[in-house]
Scaffold this motif. Structure first.
Motif, mmCIF file in Angstrom:
data_model
loop_
_atom_site.group_PDB
_atom_site.id
_atom_site.type_symbol
_atom_site.label_atom_id
_atom_site.label_comp_id
_atom_site.label_asym_id
_atom_site.label_seq_id
_atom_site.Cartn_x
_atom_site.Cartn_y
_atom_site.Cartn_z
ATOM 1 N N GLU A 18 0.875 -1.233 0.045
ATOM 2 C CA GLU A 18 -0.040 0.047 -0.024
ATOM 3 C C GLU A 18 0.937 1.287 0.025
ATOM 4 N N ASP B 208 -2.783 -1.090 -3.736
ATOM 5 C CA ASP B 208 -2.357 -2.309 -2.750
ATOM 6 C C ASP B 208 -1.654 -3.381 -3.822
ATOM 7 N N ASP C 28 -6.728 -3.306 0.134
ATOM 8 C CA ASP C 28 -7.372 -1.827 -0.216
ATOM 9 C C ASP C 28 -8.311 -2.189 -1.477
ATOM 10 N N ASN D 159 -7.202 5.695 -0.791
ATOM 11 C CA ASN D 159 -7.153 4.751 0.250
ATOM 12 C C ASN D 159 -8.542 4.312 0.578
#
Length: 330
Positions: free
Chosen positions: A100, A161, A193, A202
């Motif tokens: 991430e 991610d 994610d 995010n």
């Protein structure tokens, strides 16, 4: 650069710690890789080549803020008692942070603890980041006859991610080490994610999902940055080559291939992935324009969501006109 050097030196410290644990060689657990009877140690150069070009992957290709690039590589040589990541299994906290945000500290701590507790790790290796989608980076790694497996991760930047990597590649074949190994790499989703596109904000996946391979049809959603429904398989987004070093070459820096003097860009033959035009739904019809008691016209419009590339299907007409009877005439 300072952060990269800190990671490098930290890796060297941890590597030294792992290979100097008292009784290390004699007390290792016996796993599926215990059948390796090759000489005790072997050293390899590992060369990572990014193939993430706008020609091969034209959909939503990141050109700025940030442009397409690769994180540093973080890898480990280990026995079958350790796993950095596995397809269809849950990513660890360390792999989540790396996939991430490109943060390596938790993952390095996990590797260190595995080396201390179950002595399944021989060494850590790292290679510098690549500042574009296409380019090369390299380093060296050392394998042991009790630790002949190689795993690594490289983050796709930008992405929610997503990463590429290798899980537990065995470099030992019975009584000898493989001279050279080359592997095409494809994107993986860490399952932490829920973003669909390279630049998605995010948005944590709750509950966490398992690590899955991203394909041209999965996730099956038009917004997916790797969604190319006309392809049978995605072209490789990266490639890795590991070459066994001769004893008289040990300690020399790993070679770069095809790199110009002032850039990390490489010239390589890449697939030209066709990208069809995508347009929005039609708007509502506009007002009818014209003279009373005569046929008028009204128009509706749509706009381009995705421009075509590499001889993909061109965009259709973006406006449409039809006849109508003017309203509110006196």
């Amino acid at each position: 650069m300072e952060n990269l050097m800190f990671i490098y030196h930290s890796c060297k410290v941890i590597w030294t710690l792992l290979v100097t644990i008292p009784g290390y060689a004699s007390s290792l657990p016996v796993g599926d890789d215990s059948i390796c009877t090759a000489e005790e140690l072997a050293k390899y150069s590992i060369i990572f080549t990014g193939k993430w070009s706008q020609t091969a992957f034209p959909k939503q290709y990141p050109l700025y803020r940030p442009p397409a690039q690769w994180s540093s590589m973080l890898g480990v040589t280990h026995s079958s008692d350790y796993s950095m990541w596995k397809k269809n299994e849950y990513a660890s906290n360390g792999v989540r942070d790396f996939a991430e945000k490109g943060e390596a500290w938790v993952l390095m701590k996990e590797i260190e603890e595995a080396g201390e507790k179950i002595q399944s790790v021989h060494g850590i290796f790292s290679a510098s980041a690549i500042s574009s989608g296409t380019g090369q980076t390299s380093t060296e790694l050392e394998v042991h006859s009790r630790h002949p497996l190689v795993s690594f991760v490289v983050r796709i930047v930008p992405s929610p991610d997503w990463f590429v990597g290798i899980d537990s590649l065995n470099l030992c074949e019975g009584d000898h080490w493989m001279e050279e190994v080359s592997v095409d790499l494809f994107p993986y989703d860490a399952g932490t994610d829920s973003g669909f596109t390279f630049s998605s904000p995010n948005f944590a996946t709750i509950p966490q999902e398992t690590v899955t391979e991203i394909t041209c049809s999965s996730p099956s959603h038009p917004a997916n940055s790797f969604y190319y429904p006309k392809l049978k398989i995605l072209p490789p987004i990266a490639h890795v080559t590991m070459v066994k070093l001769k004893k008289n070459h040990l300690g020399l820096p790993a070679p770069y291939l095809n790199l110009p003097a002032k850039s990390n860009e490489i010239i390589d033959s890449v697939s030209e992935t066709p990208l069809d035009c995508e347009v929005s739904q039609w708007s509502s019809w506009g007002l009818c324009r014209g003279l009373c008691r005569k046929t008028g016209t009204k128009i509706r419009t749509r706009f381009v969501l995705l421009h075509p590339a590499n001889n993909g299907m061109p965009c259709p007409n973006l406006d449409e006109e039809t006849g109508c009877e003017p309203e509110n005439c006196v």
